[in-house]
Design a protein around this motif. Structure first.
Motif, PDB file in Angstrom:
ATOM      1  N   ASP A 170       0.856  -1.190   0.000  1.00 54.14           N
ATOM      2  CA  ASP A 170       0.000   0.000   0.000  1.00 54.14           C
ATOM      3  C   ASP A 170       0.886   1.232   0.000  1.00 54.14           C
ATOM      4  O   ASP A 170       1.775   1.371   0.860  1.00 54.14           O
ATOM      5  N   SER A 171       0.668   2.129  -0.963  1.00 51.02           N
ATOM      6  CA  SER A 171       1.531   3.301  -1.089  1.00 51.02           C
ATOM      7  C   SER A 171       0.779   4.431  -1.773  1.00 51.02           C
ATOM      8  O   SER A 171      -0.203   4.192  -2.484  1.00 51.02           O
ATOM      9  N   ALA A 172       1.238   5.663  -1.571  1.00 52.27           N
ATOM     10  CA  ALA A 172       0.595   6.833  -2.181  1.00 52.27           C
ATOM     11  C   ALA A 172       1.634   7.889  -2.521  1.00 52.27           C
ATOM     12  O   ALA A 172       2.647   8.033  -1.827  1.00 52.27           O
ATOM     13  N   ALA A 214       1.640   0.632   7.268  1.00 58.58           N
ATOM     14  CA  ALA A 214       1.653   1.726   6.300  1.00 58.58           C
ATOM     15  C   ALA A 214       1.715   3.022   7.081  1.00 58.58           C
ATOM     16  O   ALA A 214       0.919   3.242   7.999  1.00 58.58           O
ATOM     17  N   ILE A 215       2.675   3.855   6.758  1.00 58.87           N
ATOM     18  CA  ILE A 215       2.796   5.190   7.340  1.00 58.87           C
ATOM     19  C   ILE A 215       2.352   6.161   6.265  1.00 58.87           C
ATOM     20  O   ILE A 215       2.883   6.135   5.154  1.00 58.87           O
ATOM     21  N   GLU A 216       1.347   7.006   6.576  1.00 63.43           N
ATOM     22  CA  GLU A 216       0.798   7.843   5.503  1.00 63.43           C
ATOM     23  C   GLU A 216       0.387   9.240   5.976  1.00 63.43           C
ATOM     24  O   GLU A 216      -0.779   9.510   6.232  1.00 63.43           O
ATOM     25  N   PRO A 217       1.358  10.150   6.024  1.00 58.51           N
ATOM     26  CA  PRO A 217       1.018  11.541   6.323  1.00 58.51           C
ATOM     27  C   PRO A 217       0.171  12.146   5.208  1.00 58.51           C
ATOM     28  O   PRO A 217       0.468  11.977   4.025  1.00 58.51           O
ATOM     29  N   GLU A 271       2.708   7.948   1.221  1.00 60.18           N
ATOM     30  CA  GLU A 271       2.556   6.716   1.994  1.00 60.18           C
ATOM     31  C   GLU A 271       3.534   5.643   1.517  1.00 60.18           C
ATOM     32  O   GLU A 271       3.811   5.523   0.331  1.00 60.18           O
ATOM     33  N   HIS A 272       4.059   4.884   2.469  1.00 58.70           N
ATOM     34  CA  HIS A 272       4.823   3.682   2.180  1.00 58.70           C
ATOM     35  C   HIS A 272       4.420   2.581   3.149  1.00 58.70           C
ATOM     36  O   HIS A 272       4.042   2.852   4.297  1.00 58.70           O
ATOM     37  N   THR A 273       4.517   1.339   2.697  1.00 62.24           N
ATOM     38  CA  THR A 273       4.412   0.185   3.576  1.00 62.24           C
ATOM     39  C   THR A 273       5.825  -0.169   4.029  1.00 62.24           C
ATOM     40  O   THR A 273       6.724  -0.344   3.202  1.00 62.24           O
ATOM     41  N   ILE A 274       6.022  -0.265   5.339  1.00 63.39           N
ATOM     42  CA  ILE A 274       7.358  -0.540   5.867  1.00 63.39           C
ATOM     43  C   ILE A 274       7.327  -1.720   6.844  1.00 63.39           C
ATOM     44  O   ILE A 274       6.316  -1.970   7.500  1.00 63.39           O
ATOM     45  N   VAL A 293      11.582  -0.343   3.522  1.00 63.36           N
ATOM     46  CA  VAL A 293      10.475   0.235   2.772  1.00 63.36           C
ATOM     47  C   VAL A 293      10.075  -0.755   1.688  1.00 63.36           C
ATOM     48  O   VAL A 293      10.750  -0.886   0.664  1.00 63.36           O
ATOM     49  N   LEU A 294       8.985  -1.458   1.914  1.00 65.10           N
ATOM     50  CA  LEU A 294       8.572  -2.517   0.993  1.00 65.10           C
ATOM     51  C   LEU A 294       8.040  -1.967  -0.329  1.00 65.10           C
ATOM     52  O   LEU A 294       8.061  -2.663  -1.345  1.00 65.10           O
ATOM     53  N   THR A 295       7.531  -0.730  -0.314  1.00 64.18           N
ATOM     54  CA  THR A 295       6.946  -0.132  -1.520  1.00 64.18           C
ATOM     55  C   THR A 295       7.868   0.907  -2.153  1.00 64.18           C
ATOM     56  O   THR A 295       7.405   1.781  -2.884  1.00 64.18           O
TER      57      THR A 295
END
Length: 267
Positions: free
Chosen positions: A112-114, A207-210, A241-244, A253-255
């Protein structure tokens, strides 16, 4: 319930993260003035259809924060829309701020990423500043994702960047656990108290997503589609966003995407 992944399971999650990152890089290149949002959605549809073991995390997704099942392959939020944007028949104009949020499962594991960016030549410096703030907040949050720290350390680091830029922070939506499902425990707010909350352990994947808006922390759900979240005052928003994965050797950082400064944390 918070689930910890084994080192082998983290390895198994990497293809999904890489796939999501590669598609977002492709979309950044192909998304320009004159691109229709439905064209973007169709590109993602085709990429998923062509990839063995890949499934959309969005199609038919029906959580309590949406109205009915989501019917598209990517979330596209434009200008004052910041989250959960539903693709529709809209052609991008010079200066539009675009946020692309993508989650795909590959062989049962989710990435999941943005990303956010402005199309065309008429790039408002305040839009670029907003996007930069979310990217810096994401990097700050990831830097705190090490064993022994607390979940609040990640949230606090994100909130500190927002405060430095002068942006308010909405706490209704934030990061989350990722694994066999897209949204799991724990919730990762975009502001919080350092040294508080769940103790970070190797094997935690989140997922960290500011996401910030220029002049408000209040949002409303667009009733025309029952999903898109917009700022109440019409100010623009941005989202990174990145999935970590948290490991003994630091965050992975998987994404990660090619050209992303955080790609050095992919291994």
């Amino acid at each position: 319930m918070i689930e910890l992944k084994t080192p082998q399971e983290i390895e198994e999650m990497k293809p999904a993260g890489h796939f999501v990152g590669s598609i977002l890089n492709e979309l950044r290149e192909k998304t320009k003035v004159g691109t229709n949002l439905l064209e973007i959605d169709e590109i993602v549809h085709k990429r998923i259809a062509d990839r063995k073991g890949a499934q959309s995390c969005y199609v038919d997704y029906a959580p309590d924060f949406g109205t009915g099942p989501f019917a598209h392959y990517i979330c596209i939020s434009i200008n004052d829309a910041v989250l959960h944007g539903v693709p529709y028949d809209y052609t991008l104009k010079d200066g539009d701020l675009v946020s692309l949020d993508l989650a795909i499962s590959v062989d049962g594991w989710v990435g999941d990423s943005a990303i956010s960016f402005v199309v065309g030549k008429d790039k408002d410096p305040s839009d670029l500043r907003l996007i930069k703030s979310t990217e810096e907040a994401l990097a700050a949050g990831i830097a705190e994702a090490i064993p022994g720290n607390r979940l609040g350390d990640i949230s606090h680091a994100i909130g500190e960047v927002a405060a430095e830029y002068g942006y308010p922070v909405n706490l209704e939506f934030g990061g989350h656990g990722v694994g066999h499902i897209m949204h799991g425990d724990p919730h990762v707010p975009n502001d919080g108290k350092a040294h508080h909350g769940y103790k970070l352990r190797p094997g935690l994947v989140i997922a960290i997503e500011p996401w910030f808006m220029k002049t408000t922390d209040e949002i409303f759900q667009d009733q025309r589609d029952g999903w898109t979240l917009r700022s109440v005052d019409g100010s623009r928003g941005a989202h990174s966003e990145h999935t970590i994965a948290i490991t003994e050797n630091g965050p992975i950082v998987l994404t990660a995407r090619e050209g992303d400064p955080l790609s050095k944390l992919y291994n």
